[in-house]
Design an enzyme around this catalytic site. Structure first.
Site, short mmCIF file in Angstrom:
data_model
loop_
_atom_site.label_atom_id
_atom_site.label_comp_id
_atom_site.label_asym_id
_atom_site.label_seq_id
_atom_site.Cartn_x
_atom_site.Cartn_y
_atom_site.Cartn_z
N SER A 124 0.83 -1.21 0.00
CA SER A 124 0.00 0.00 0.00
C SER A 124 0.86 1.26 0.00
O SER A 124 1.99 1.27 0.49
CB SER A 124 -0.91 0.02 1.23
OG SER A 124 -1.68 -1.16 1.32
N1 SAH Z 1 -1.09 -3.70 3.45
C1 SAH Z 1 -0.40 -4.55 2.51
C2 SAH Z 1 -1.06 -4.51 1.18
C3 SAH Z 1 -1.90 -5.63 0.94
S1 SAH Z 1 -2.62 -5.68 -0.67
C4 SAH Z 1 1.02 -4.07 2.36
O1 SAH Z 1 1.33 -2.97 2.83
O2 SAH Z 1 1.82 -4.78 1.76
C5 SAH Z 1 -4.06 -6.61 -0.24
C6 SAH Z 1 -3.79 -8.02 0.16
O3 SAH Z 1 -5.06 -8.58 0.48
C7 SAH Z 1 -3.19 -8.88 -0.93
O4 SAH Z 1 -2.02 -9.46 -0.48
C8 SAH Z 1 -4.27 -9.93 -1.20
O5 SAH Z 1 -3.76 -11.20 -1.53
C9 SAH Z 1 -5.01 -9.94 0.12
N2 SAH Z 1 -6.37 -10.46 0.07
C10 SAH Z 1 -7.32 -10.27 -0.88
N3 SAH Z 1 -8.45 -10.92 -0.54
C11 SAH Z 1 -8.20 -11.53 0.65
C12 SAH Z 1 -8.98 -12.35 1.53
N4 SAH Z 1 -10.25 -12.67 1.26
N5 SAH Z 1 -8.39 -12.80 2.66
C13 SAH Z 1 -7.12 -12.49 2.96
N6 SAH Z 1 -6.33 -11.71 2.17
C14 SAH Z 1 -6.88 -11.24 1.04
#
Ligand code: SAH
Length: 187
Positions: A33
């Site tokens: 993010s």
């Molecule tokens: N805050 C994180 C960004 C995450 S991007 C950072 O700073 O790196 C969003 C993440 O949510 C992705 O890794 C994706 O795989 C995950 N995601 C999407 N749907 C999901 C679900 N149902 N359960 C768990 N993770 C999920």
């Protein structure tokens, strides 16, 4: 945020951009993010030393590290096992030991450790998933992007004495929360 080395959480190809205020690819079609959004979400979640925090969407583990620095313990849920494993490795290398990473559908929450003082969701949903709302402690705060594919609104949902109070924080754009409780398919 200044204490968490963001370059640890990005691919070595992106080291030079690690401190730019934008998202970066982390593999599996996902992104780390944008720092501004991480700051906004973290501030809204109002995490205290004793807070029990649930994070949905571990991704790189960057936001997890910040939440862990502020709170008592973080349970972080990620659907991609490969991302969860890499994030675990990074947190271990930084000596961050108050995080439990679980592979699975984060929209279902993690009832084993509920209720949570703060729930931070890093993927977009059409509406707040009921299991997450159910797992909020009294006065707990849920920070979640709500909307559709092209545009979402980062919302703060707070459990007050008898009801839920909603506040709009910012327009935003996240990857989808892929789940029967949110968007059934990735986009
Ligand atoms: N805050 C994180 C960004 C995450 S991007 C950072 O700073 O790196 C969003 C993440 O949510 C992705 O890794 C994706 O795989 C995950 N995601 C999407 N749907 C999901 C679900 N149902 N359960 C768990 N993770 C999920």
């Amino acid at each position: 945020m200044a204490r968490i080395p963001r370059e640890t959480f990005v691919d070595p190809r992106h080291t030079n951009d690690a401190y730019a205020d934008g998202p970066l690819c982390i593999g599996c079609g996902q992104t780390i993010s944008q720092p501004y959004i991480v700051a906004l979400m973290t501030e809204a979640a109002r995490i205290r030393r004793r807070s029990r925090v649930l994070e949905v969407g571990t991704g790189s583990g960057y936001h997890t590290a910040i939440l862990a620095h502020l709170g008592h313990h973080v349970w972080s849920l990620e659907r991609h096992a490969a991302l969860a494993q890499q994030a675990r490795g990074r947190l271990d290398r930084l000596g961050i030991d108050n995080v439990t990473i679980v592979v699975g559908d984060g929209a279902a929450g993690h009832p084993d450790a509920a209720p949570y003082d703060a729930i931070v969701v890093a993927a977009a949903a059409p509406k707040p998933p009921a299991p997450l709302v159910d797992q909020l402690a009294p006065h707990g705060r849920l920070v979640i992007p709500l909307g559709h594919r092209d545009l979402q609104h980062l919302m703060l949902i707070e459990r007050t004495d008898k009801r839920l109070r909603e506040r709009h924080l910012s327009p935003c754009r996240f990857v989808p929360l892929v789940s029967p409780h949110a968007f059934p398919e990735a986009w």
